[in-house]
Design a protein around this motif. Structure first.
Motif, PDB file in Angstrom:
ATOM      1  N   THR A  44      14.671   9.415  -1.665  1.00 37.99           N
ATOM      2  CA  THR A  44      15.541  10.584  -1.107  1.00 37.99           C
ATOM      3  C   THR A  44      17.035  10.450  -1.844  1.00 37.99           C
ATOM      4  O   THR A  44      17.546  11.630  -2.128  1.00 37.99           O
ATOM      5  N   ALA A  45      17.518   9.468  -2.035  1.00 38.23           N
ATOM      6  CA  ALA A  45      18.948   9.302  -2.326  1.00 38.23           C
ATOM      7  C   ALA A  45      18.909   9.867  -3.962  1.00 38.23           C
ATOM      8  O   ALA A  45      19.985  10.602  -4.191  1.00 38.23           O
ATOM      9  N   GLN A  46      18.299   9.516  -4.650  1.00 32.19           N
ATOM     10  CA  GLN A  46      18.072   9.873  -6.048  1.00 32.19           C
ATOM     11  C   GLN A  46      17.869  11.387  -6.035  1.00 32.19           C
ATOM     12  O   GLN A  46      18.319  11.879  -6.902  1.00 32.19           O
ATOM     13  N   LEU A  47      17.036  11.932  -5.199  1.00 33.63           N
ATOM     14  CA  LEU A  47      16.428  13.517  -5.358  1.00 33.63           C
ATOM     15  C   LEU A  47      17.801  14.490  -4.858  1.00 33.63           C
ATOM     16  O   LEU A  47      18.098  15.269  -5.226  1.00 33.63           O
ATOM     17  N   GLY A  98       8.826  11.743  -4.963  1.00 43.19           N
ATOM     18  CA  GLY A  98       9.378  11.482  -3.366  1.00 43.19           C
ATOM     19  C   GLY A  98       8.466  11.466  -2.599  1.00 43.19           C
ATOM     20  O   GLY A  98       8.443  10.714  -1.370  1.00 43.19           O
ATOM     21  N   THR A  99       6.989  11.997  -2.758  1.00 41.27           N
ATOM     22  CA  THR A  99       6.004  11.971  -1.697  1.00 41.27           C
ATOM     23  C   THR A  99       5.514  10.644  -1.500  1.00 41.27           C
ATOM     24  O   THR A  99       5.312  10.044  -2.248  1.00 41.27           O
ATOM     25  N   ARG A 126       9.873   2.133  -3.071  1.00 39.56           N
ATOM     26  CA  ARG A 126      10.934   2.612  -1.846  1.00 39.56           C
ATOM     27  C   ARG A 126      11.246   4.181  -2.198  1.00 39.56           C
ATOM     28  O   ARG A 126      10.764   4.605  -3.248  1.00 39.56           O
ATOM     29  N   GLU A 127      11.877   4.573  -0.937  1.00 36.44           N
ATOM     30  CA  GLU A 127      11.814   6.162  -0.976  1.00 36.44           C
ATOM     31  C   GLU A 127      12.951   6.594  -2.048  1.00 36.44           C
ATOM     32  O   GLU A 127      13.815   5.859  -2.528  1.00 36.44           O
ATOM     33  N   ALA A 179       0.796  -1.314  -0.062  1.00 37.75           N
ATOM     34  CA  ALA A 179      -0.111   0.097  -0.001  1.00 37.75           C
ATOM     35  C   ALA A 179       0.970   1.311  -0.069  1.00 37.75           C
ATOM     36  O   ALA A 179       0.546   2.166  -0.713  1.00 37.75           O
ATOM     37  N   VAL A 180       2.094   1.336   0.794  1.00 42.62           N
ATOM     38  CA  VAL A 180       2.756   2.485   0.612  1.00 42.62           C
ATOM     39  C   VAL A 180       3.647   2.433  -0.391  1.00 42.62           C
ATOM     40  O   VAL A 180       4.449   1.742  -0.859  1.00 42.62           O
ATOM     41  N   GLN A 181       3.504   3.657  -0.989  1.00 45.50           N
ATOM     42  CA  GLN A 181       4.242   3.730  -2.357  1.00 45.50           C
ATOM     43  C   GLN A 181       5.046   5.096  -2.144  1.00 45.50           C
ATOM     44  O   GLN A 181       4.385   6.074  -1.594  1.00 45.50           O
TER      45      GLN A 181
END
Length: 249
Positions: free
Chosen positions: A170-173, A99-100, A167-168, A46-48
């Motif tokens: 964050t690292a890519q952004l 990323g949200t 997955r998050e 569910a979490v994306q």
């Protein structure tokens, strides 16, 4: 007279039976596959995370929902009027940046029952994925509309993964230069933007044309309706157009 009274119930039964058997359905995916996708995507998966920055707009004629789309309203091609011209869902209300964190609350396929219950002036015959934004105030659900006639669960997942990541990001952004990161969040393009950042800002192109010029690899990305185009060389943005006008200095 008694015979006439019997006809109406008989027709109603035939109509209901036709609906139950799938007559009028706009999905070819088997019921068990649809149910499995809904259970999995609203449960363990569910979490994306939003893979690209997206616009939030009205949902055509249904005020109880909002459309989540990577494209500008004038480029959305989900619903036509009686003359075959695309209908705009409405003006952009806000942007949800890449990323949200989102949560899938329901996966809805256009079966005959579902299509009959949906508001008339909406893309009723397409699959809908209902989402909520983690940490945001309560409000209408966000709806991501996927292409029709996705026959297999893997086809559905392939389309969904264009917009959502498990997955998050964050690292890519964080690896992007500050100016590029800001542009992605605001759905803008800047010169020399890397290919992945262009996709995160403007969404996936409808068509990609690739050519070679010496050792340089060129790509021309065309977006729905052909109104927007992005041009890249060796994975970097060189120029962009909107309605035939240049966007970059």
């Amino acid at each position: 007279m008694p015979l006439n009274r019997l006809r109406l119930p008989s027709l109603a039964v035939l109509f209901l039976a036709a609906l139950a058997s799938g007559c009028g359905s706009h999905t070819r995916m088997p019921p068990e596959a649809r149910a499995s996708l809904d259970r999995t995507l609203t449960g363990p998966e569910a979490v994306q995370y939003l893979r690209l920055s997206a616009n939030v707009t009205p949902f055509f004629g249904d005020a109880s929902k909002r459309l989540l789309t990577p494209y500008a309203p004038e480029d959305v091609r989900l619903l036509d009027d009686t003359k075959g011209k695309p209908i705009s869902p409405g003006a952009v209300e806000r942007i949800i940046p890449a990323g949200t964190k989102l949560r899938i609350t329901k996966v809805e396929f256009p079966t005959s029952w579902v299509v009959a219950e949906r508001v008339l002036y909406t893309p009723r015959t397409w699959p809908w994925v209902y989402l909520t934004e983690e940490g945001a105030p309560a409000g209408p659900p966000l709806v991501l509309v996927l292409p029709p006639n996705l026959e297999r669960p893997e086809d559905f997942r392939t389309e969904l993964e264009k917009y959502l990541a498990p997955r998050e990001l964050t690292a890519q952004l964080d690896a992007l230069p500050p100016a590029v990161k800001d542009a992605v969040r605001e759905k803008r393009l800047v010169a020399n933007m890397p290919l992945d950042a262009v996709r995160m800002a403007w969404g996936p192109p409808e068509q990609v044309r690739r050519t070679l010029e010496g050792t340089a690899k060129n790509e021309e990305w065309t977006y729905p309706a052909g109104r927007r185009k992005a041009f890249l060389t060796d994975g970097r943005l060189t120029r962009a157009e909107e309605a035939g006008k240049p966007l970059l200095p």
